[in-house]
Design an enzyme around this catalytic site. Structure first.
Site, PDB file in Angstrom:
ATOM      1  N   GLU A   1      40.564  20.504  53.220  1.00 39.48           N
ATOM      2  CA  GLU A   1      39.851  21.019  52.300  1.00 39.48           C
ATOM      3  C   GLU A   1      40.082  22.489  51.654  1.00 39.48           C
ATOM      4  OE1 GLU A   1      35.923  21.068  53.764  1.00 39.48           O
ATOM      5  OE2 GLU A   1      36.066  19.314  54.824  1.00 39.48           O
TER       6      GLU A   1
ATOM      7  N   LYS B   1      39.617  26.478  50.763  1.00 36.71           N
ATOM      8  CA  LYS B   1      38.581  27.333  51.283  1.00 36.71           C
ATOM      9  C   LYS B   1      37.839  28.110  50.355  1.00 36.71           C
ATOM     10  CE  LYS B   1      38.310  30.963  55.019  1.00 36.71           C
ATOM     11  NZ  LYS B   1      38.051  31.745  54.207  1.00 36.71           N
TER      12      LYS B   1
ATOM     13  N   ASP C   1      36.161  30.788  48.319  1.00 32.61           N
ATOM     14  CA  ASP C   1      35.978  32.270  48.589  1.00 32.61           C
ATOM     15  C   ASP C   1      34.563  32.744  47.692  1.00 32.61           C
ATOM     16  OD1 ASP C   1      36.686  34.597  49.235  1.00 32.61           O
ATOM     17  OD2 ASP C   1      37.701  35.314  47.604  1.00 32.61           O
TER      18      ASP C   1
ATOM     19  N   TYR D   1      29.992  21.539  52.754  1.00 30.31           N
ATOM     20  CA  TYR D   1      31.176  21.134  53.835  1.00 30.31           C
ATOM     21  C   TYR D   1      30.964  21.039  55.261  1.00 30.31           C
ATOM     22  CZ  TYR D   1      31.645  26.455  53.907  1.00 30.31           C
ATOM     23  OH  TYR D   1      31.304  27.511  53.971  1.00 30.31           O
TER      24      TYR D   1
ATOM     25  N   LYS E   1      45.687  30.639  55.229  1.00 31.20           N
ATOM     26  CA  LYS E   1      45.699  31.521  54.458  1.00 31.20           C
ATOM     27  C   LYS E   1      47.038  31.668  53.397  1.00 31.20           C
ATOM     28  CE  LYS E   1      41.621  33.621  55.341  1.00 31.20           C
ATOM     29  NZ  LYS E   1      41.530  35.084  55.441  1.00 31.20           N
TER      30      LYS E   1
ATOM     31  N   CYS F   1      48.193  65.441  24.873  1.00 28.51           N
ATOM     32  CA  CYS F   1      48.315  64.018  24.334  1.00 28.51           C
ATOM     33  C   CYS F   1      49.696  63.703  23.943  1.00 28.51           C
ATOM     34  CB  CYS F   1      47.410  63.765  23.245  1.00 28.51           C
ATOM     35  SG  CYS F   1      47.695  62.120  22.469  1.00 28.51           S
TER      36      CYS F   1
ATOM     37  N   CYS G   1      49.968  63.084  19.970  1.00 26.98           N
ATOM     38  CA  CYS G   1      49.790  64.201  18.903  1.00 26.98           C
ATOM     39  C   CYS G   1      50.026  65.791  19.448  1.00 26.98           C
ATOM     40  CB  CYS G   1      48.566  64.216  18.259  1.00 26.98           C
ATOM     41  SG  CYS G   1      47.132  64.362  19.555  1.00 26.98           S
TER      42      CYS G   1
ATOM     43  N   CYS H   1      42.286  62.670  24.801  1.00 26.04           N
ATOM     44  CA  CYS H   1      42.938  63.268  23.838  1.00 26.04           C
ATOM     45  C   CYS H   1      41.517  63.539  22.839  1.00 26.04           C
ATOM     46  CB  CYS H   1      43.862  62.602  22.817  1.00 26.04           C
ATOM     47  SG  CYS H   1      44.246  63.079  21.354  1.00 26.04           S
TER      48      CYS H   1
ATOM     49  N   CYS I   1      44.361  62.205  15.928  1.00 26.46           N
ATOM     50  CA  CYS I   1      45.594  61.921  16.580  1.00 26.46           C
ATOM     51  C   CYS I   1      46.159  60.493  15.974  1.00 26.46           C
ATOM     52  CB  CYS I   1      45.181  61.561  17.966  1.00 26.46           C
ATOM     53  SG  CYS I   1      46.473  60.731  19.017  1.00 26.46           S
TER      54      CYS I   1
HETATM   55  S1  IVH Z   1      34.214  25.145  57.727  1.00 28.68           S
HETATM   56  C1  IVH Z   1      33.030  25.790  61.830  1.00 28.68           C
HETATM   57  N1  IVH Z   1      35.120  24.664  55.196  1.00 28.68           N
HETATM   58  O1  IVH Z   1      35.197  30.106  55.449  1.00 28.68           O
HETATM   59  C2  IVH Z   1      33.577  25.417  60.699  1.00 28.68           C
HETATM   60  N2  IVH Z   1      34.458  26.870  55.688  1.00 28.68           N
HETATM   61  O2  IVH Z   1      36.269  31.771  57.952  1.00 28.68           O
HETATM   62  C3  IVH Z   1      32.656  26.234  59.575  1.00 28.68           C
HETATM   63  N3  IVH Z   1      34.656  28.468  53.887  1.00 28.68           N
HETATM   64  O3  IVH Z   1      32.491  30.937  57.153  1.00 28.68           O
HETATM   65  C4  IVH Z   1      33.451  26.526  58.301  1.00 28.68           C
HETATM   66  N4  IVH Z   1      35.338  27.134  52.520  1.00 28.68           N
HETATM   67  O4  IVH Z   1      32.135  30.930  54.609  1.00 28.68           O
HETATM   68  C5  IVH Z   1      34.591  25.486  56.005  1.00 28.68           C
HETATM   69  N5  IVH Z   1      35.873  24.027  53.138  1.00 28.68           N
HETATM   70  C6  IVH Z   1      35.242  25.028  53.913  1.00 28.68           C
HETATM   71  C7  IVH Z   1      35.359  26.380  53.519  1.00 28.68           C
HETATM   72  C8  IVH Z   1      34.642  27.230  54.505  1.00 28.68           C
HETATM   73  C9  IVH Z   1      34.925  28.309  52.532  1.00 28.68           C
HETATM   74  C10 IVH Z   1      34.204  29.734  54.529  1.00 28.68           C
HETATM   75  C11 IVH Z   1      32.989  29.869  55.265  1.00 28.68           C
HETATM   76  C12 IVH Z   1      33.377  30.330  56.588  1.00 28.68           C
HETATM   77  C13 IVH Z   1      34.544  30.779  56.414  1.00 28.68           C
HETATM   78  C14 IVH Z   1      35.263  30.722  57.825  1.00 28.68           C
END
Ligand code: IVH
Length: 695
Positions: free
Chosen positions: A119, A121, A123, A246, A334, A428, A431, A446, A451
């Site tokens: 999935e 992640k 932010d 999720y 990451k 500046c 000028c 400036c 100018c």
């Molecule tokens: S699963 C036990 N799925 O990432 C598993 N987390 O560092 C619980 N996050 O605190 C998290 N997208 O805020 C999961 N598709 C995703 C996510 C996700 C973002 C965040 C979430 C969590 C942090 C973990």
């Protein structure tokens, strides 16, 4: 009467069901089947019924999202099952190691294939929503994972959050193409997910804050967190927070056998899930997914910072269990940072329209997240000193979202000793005027009103699309006129003639006449555009509109005292001082006099008459007005010195209620705010000038 009530009850139920269905289509399936206006009509009808029969209002009625009017308490909420965090995997090798560890822990051979669900992640910030018997009862932040904060009133304002889980249909077209699992809402469930803001909404909030003189947010995640952690839910309601769900905490009376099953069930219940996921028959497919999104993230309308990989089977998840606060069955891959190394070839100073002198690093071009980067802003002298950036340094540059690249740090280990420290010049660069840095400000400016670079930037701004929109004078063409000595400032544009333009290089009679026509057309732009075009510090498009609405003519704006400016809602101290100061500078006075003499219109299309009769009064409009448009009504209020707000609070003086008025009317009644009918409103403004609304 009893019959009427029974009918009303029946209809209210139908309407709630319809509205919920449309919300689901809009937010979860992303395929609305009715227009916004049609949705609003259904909503208005339900409100009407609930107003007539207040006892029919249910807590999960779509009308109740901001209904209760309670402030957010942030009281501690114990999560029934703790909210965990994830271990990280940086790079492919670490991800493969994790896959190997999973198999070892399960006692499986290294060549066994494990099914993973990959999935995105997201932010944002994680939240936990508790539904009891399918009804939303609380919304909490993660907190320390064991105990979060109660933010229920804010969560309830989010239209993406169902107040009641749907009973699933028997067949289903789910976003991922799967079938609807057949499970009704359980007696209890903690639904977990991520709240976030799209880039567009983040930009909108920051632009609004900037114009209102409020601090801006550094990134969408901070803005989302700030919006969820708001004391006043009406502020949260005004921000379009989004969410993906999720994960699951406590659950009773219902079982899921895999992550995929969980997500499908969520979709069926009306909980939005991210469609960008992949069921992977092994780690190689997961790696392909991460590579795809390391690039693909650029095209998403929201920020992601990696990929979350989960063992799909809940049976295997249980076997794997946890270490401290993280599950062994999931990891966060990451993305490599959007950073690159390069050298600083030079540092130059750019002069802005308001005279701000900004140091800019000229870089050895380097590819960064798919684009060539050759410059990075250094902001100001303090920033250069703080990061100790020198000419010749090797530096790490980074692109964060859509903003211009910036220098993160100097790689000091690469220093050879011949790097040159940089000091902003005392004058500046354009000028030669002595630069000034007012006490307490980071920016050097400036001060020379004449100018040439400042004038050039101002002219570019004046002709730009959102200002006076003189399209044929974009970029180079304008520079040509400046270099030829034909224009120095905006007023000079109106003195141009074919005889002067035609002799210029690459010009000719046709282009010359196009330019002259475009300049002529700019004379009748609305007053707010002219005010914006002047390039006054702190006056963006919105502030220009507010000033034009309030003062009606340039002459009146120029005559306004500090007090009068400050009294305008949305105009803060800084903006008032800037407007007041700028309009009194001799150079501005001279420019304005010449613009006026050239025939540039300096009053609003309605002739610019204004009064003060509504000064200090705040109006909120709700429902449909029949004899004038909403825009028109709002303008009329602003022109009389009143303020228009979109939400009802104790600070509201009047709520003007049109046909099929919405939840605002309910709120007004609760707070005891005076309600005016359309007729009352018109009578109040009988002798106010009401000309057609302008663009
Ligand atoms: S699963 C036990 N799925 O990432 C598993 N987390 O560092 C619980 N996050 O605190 C998290 N997208 O805020 C999961 N598709 C995703 C996510 C996700 C973002 C965040 C979430 C969590 C942090 C973990």
């Amino acid at each position: 009467m009893a019959d009427g009530r029974a009918d009303a009850e029946q209809r209210a139920r139908e309407l709630r069901e319809k509205l919920r269905e449309h919300n689901y289509r809009y937010y979860v399936l992303d395929s609305p089947s009715i227009s916004d206006a049609a949705y609003d009509r259904l909503f208005g009808e339900l409100l009407g019924i609930e107003e007539a029969y207040p006892e029919l209002v249910t807590p999960d009625s779509p009308t109740q999202r901001v209904g209760a009017g309670l402030p957010t308490t942030f009281a501690p909420i114990q999560h029934r099952v703790p909210m965990l965090s994830l271990d990280n995997a940086f790079g492919e090798a670490e991800l493969r190691e994790w896959d190997g560890r999973v198999k070892r822990l399960l006692g499986l051979a290294a060549d066994t294939i494990i099914e993973y669900l990959a999935e995105l992640k997201i932010d944002g910030l994680s939240v936990s929503l508790t539904y009891i018997d399918g009804r939303l009862v609380t919304g909490a932040t993660r907190g320390d994972g064991v105990q979060g904060e109660d933010v229920t009133p804010n969560i309830r304002t989010m239209r993406v959050v169902p107040l009641e889980l749907r009973a699933p249909a028997t067949t289903g077209a789910l976003p991922d193409g799967g079938d609807t699992p057949s499970a009704g809402a359980p007696p209890l469930i903690e639904v977990r997910g991520e709240v976030f803001l799209t880039h567009a909404e983040f930009a909108r909030i920051n632009a609004a804050n900037e114009e209102a003189g409020l601090p801006t947010f550094a990134n969408p995640r901070n803005a989302a967190a700030g919006s969820v952690r708001q004391k006043d839910p009406t502020v949260t309601a005004g921000r379009r927070l989004d969410a993906f769900f999720y994960a699951v905490g406590a659950v009773e009376g219902c079982a899921f056998d895999s992550q995929q099953h969980l997500l499908r069930t969520y979709s069926a219940w009306g909980l939005k899930t991210n469609p960008n996921l992949l069921l992977c028959p092994g780690i190689d497919e997961v790696l392909a997914f991460t590579r795809m999104w390391a690039e693909g993230r650029e095209r998403l309308p929201y920020d992601i910072d990696g990929v979350v990989v989960k063992v799909n089977s809940f049976g295997l998840q249980r076997e794997l269990g946890f270490v401290s606060r993280s599950p062994r069955w999931a990891t966060a891959y990451k993305f490599p940072a959007q950073q690159a190394r390069t050298r600083v070839l030079d540092i130059k100073v750019q002069v802005g329209m308001t005279g701000a002198l900004t140091p800019v690093a000229v870089l050895e071009p380097v590819a960064l997240a798919g684009v060539q980067v050759a410059r990075a802003t250094l902001h100001n002298q303090d920033e250069i000193r703080r990061k100790d950036v020198r000419i010749g340094d090797t530096v790490v540059v980074q692109r964060a979202g859509e903003v211009i690249p910036e220098i993160v740090e100097v790689v000091t280990s690469e220093r050879r000793g011949d790097e040159l420290a940089y000091q902003m010049p005392p004058e500046c660069p354009a000028c030669g005027a002595r630069a000034m840095r007012p006490d307490g400000e980071a920016v050097t400016r400036c001060p020379n009103p004449a100018c040439p670079e400042k004038l050039r930037q101002r002219l570019q701004h004046y002709v730009s699309r959102d200002a006076m929109d003189i399209e044929s004078l974009g970029g180079k063409r304008l520079d040509q006129l400046v270099s030829a000595g034909l224009v120095r400032d905006a007023a000079d544009l109106y003195g141009l003639s074919a005889a002067r333009l035609e002799p210029l290089e690459r010009m000719g009679p046709r282009l010359a006449s196009n330019i002259l026509e475009a300049i002529e057309r700019s004379k009748t732009r609305p007053l707010n555009r002219l005010i914006y075009a002047l390039g006054i510090r702190h006056v963006g498009e919105h502030t220009a509109e507010v000033l034009a609405d309030r003062f009606g003519t340039l002459a009146r704006l120029r005559a306004a005292s500090m007090e009068e400016l400050r009294a305008v809602y949305e105009i803060g101290d800084t903006t008032a001082r800037s407007v007041h100061g700028c309009l009194r500078e001799p150079a501005t006075e001279d420019l304005l006099a010449r613009l006026e003499a050239a025939g540039v219109r300096t009053e609003a299309a309605d002739g610019g008459q204004r009064s003060d009769r509504l000064a200090g009064k705040t109006f909120v409009f709700t429902g449909t007005l029949t004899s004038l448009t909403r825009q028109h009504a709002e303008q009329t209020v602003k022109r009389a010195g009143g303020r228009v707000s979109s939400s009802v609070s104790r600070a509201t003086t009047y709520v003007v209620s049109g046909e099929s008025a919405g939840s605002k009317l309910v709120r007004a009644r609760e707070l005891g705010v005076a309600v005016l009918s359309e007729e009352d409103f018109l009578a109040m403004l009988e002798d106010e000038p009401r000309t057609p609304a302008e663009a």
